[in-house]
Design an enzyme around this catalytic site. Sequence first.
Site, PDB file in Angstrom:
ATOM      1  N   GLU A 285      -4.487   3.053   6.217  1.00 16.67           N
ATOM      2  CA  GLU A 285      -4.395   2.842   4.778  1.00 16.67           C
ATOM      3  C   GLU A 285      -5.092   3.976   4.021  1.00 16.67           C
ATOM      4  OE1 GLU A 285      -6.111  -0.593   1.829  1.00 16.67           O
ATOM      5  OE2 GLU A 285      -4.996  -1.244   3.591  1.00 16.67           O
TER       6      GLU A 285
ATOM      7  N   SER B  20     -10.586  -0.882   3.649  1.00 15.38           N
ATOM      8  CA  SER B  20      -9.820  -1.170   4.865  1.00 15.38           C
ATOM      9  C   SER B  20      -9.248   0.116   5.452  1.00 15.38           C
ATOM     10  CB  SER B  20      -8.676  -2.137   4.559  1.00 15.38           C
ATOM     11  OG  SER B  20      -9.171  -3.378   4.113  1.00 15.38           O
TER      12      SER B  20
ATOM     13  N   ARG C 110       0.838  -1.218   0.000  1.00 12.39           N
ATOM     14  CA  ARG C 110       0.000   0.000   0.000  1.00 12.39           C
ATOM     15  C   ARG C 110       0.871   1.265   0.000  1.00 12.39           C
ATOM     16  NH1 ARG C 110      -2.191  -3.860  -0.945  1.00 12.39           N
ATOM     17  NH2 ARG C 110      -4.100  -4.736  -0.110  1.00 12.39           N
TER      18      ARG C 110
END
Length: 292
Positions: A286, A216, A167
């Site tokens: 995230e 998420s 990420r």
Amino acid sequence: MVLDGMPGRVEKNYSLKELTTWKIGGPAEFAYWPQTTDDLKEVIERAMAAKVPLWLIGRGSNLLISDQGLPGITLVTTSLRSIDWDDYSVRVQAGYPLARLAQETGERGWSGLEFARGIPGSVGGAVIMNAGAHGGEIASQIESVSILTTEGSWRRLKREEIEFGYRYCSLSGEAWIMEATLKFSPGNKEAILRSMQENLRQRAINQPLEVPNAGSIFRNPPGDSAGRLIETAGWKGKCVGGALVSTKHANFIVNTGGAKASDVLVLIAEIQEDIQHKYGIALQTEIKYLGK
């Protein structure tokens, strides 16, 4: 006025709730939908010369926007959807929906984006955060990207000139993605499409897709799952204002109606503090936050 005479849609005091999957956010002082990359470049050059704040968003997933909104100009890339198909490669502009691209490559029998069929973001957003799921990530498919740096210069970078991680993309905060060239492998069309359908089925089972969310919230710590930690710590179903830790998946915070960015931020901070206290693990977000 920076936007005077520019083609395309311009809105003043536009509710950014309409542009995010979380349905959270205050007003954009100005929102502008460029129709071409030339439009985008001109507005950015004008805004920089006038010292007007700039923000760039795509389909608004993985994004939390301040309740105070965003000053200056919010550039929305969803009209930048040009696509050029080649031999097992595609050059695509930043605003193209990633899930649609995945489906279209699968229907050609091209393998590489099976993981992305259910991801709601745009190609540009996917590159800048190295979006991934089901063991895959977009970095694996990137051949090159065209960028506009935050200083206003255009560059084309090869994959090896960019650092990617979980990420993570080294261009984040340094540049905006204008287009990407992705490469694929030949595969079995039916098997690829079956894999995509299975991934969609798993998302529907495990994620709260029926209510506004941003995907998420936290990155998975090494060797563990953020969702498992949060659930084990007893956070499922807890809320602050209209923001609720999903009872379906503990790494999702959903908007039950009227949630504010401040509600989400408080909930995130409380979860981080609790997980740090109980397990000695520092959860990293995230999602991206825009505004003050």
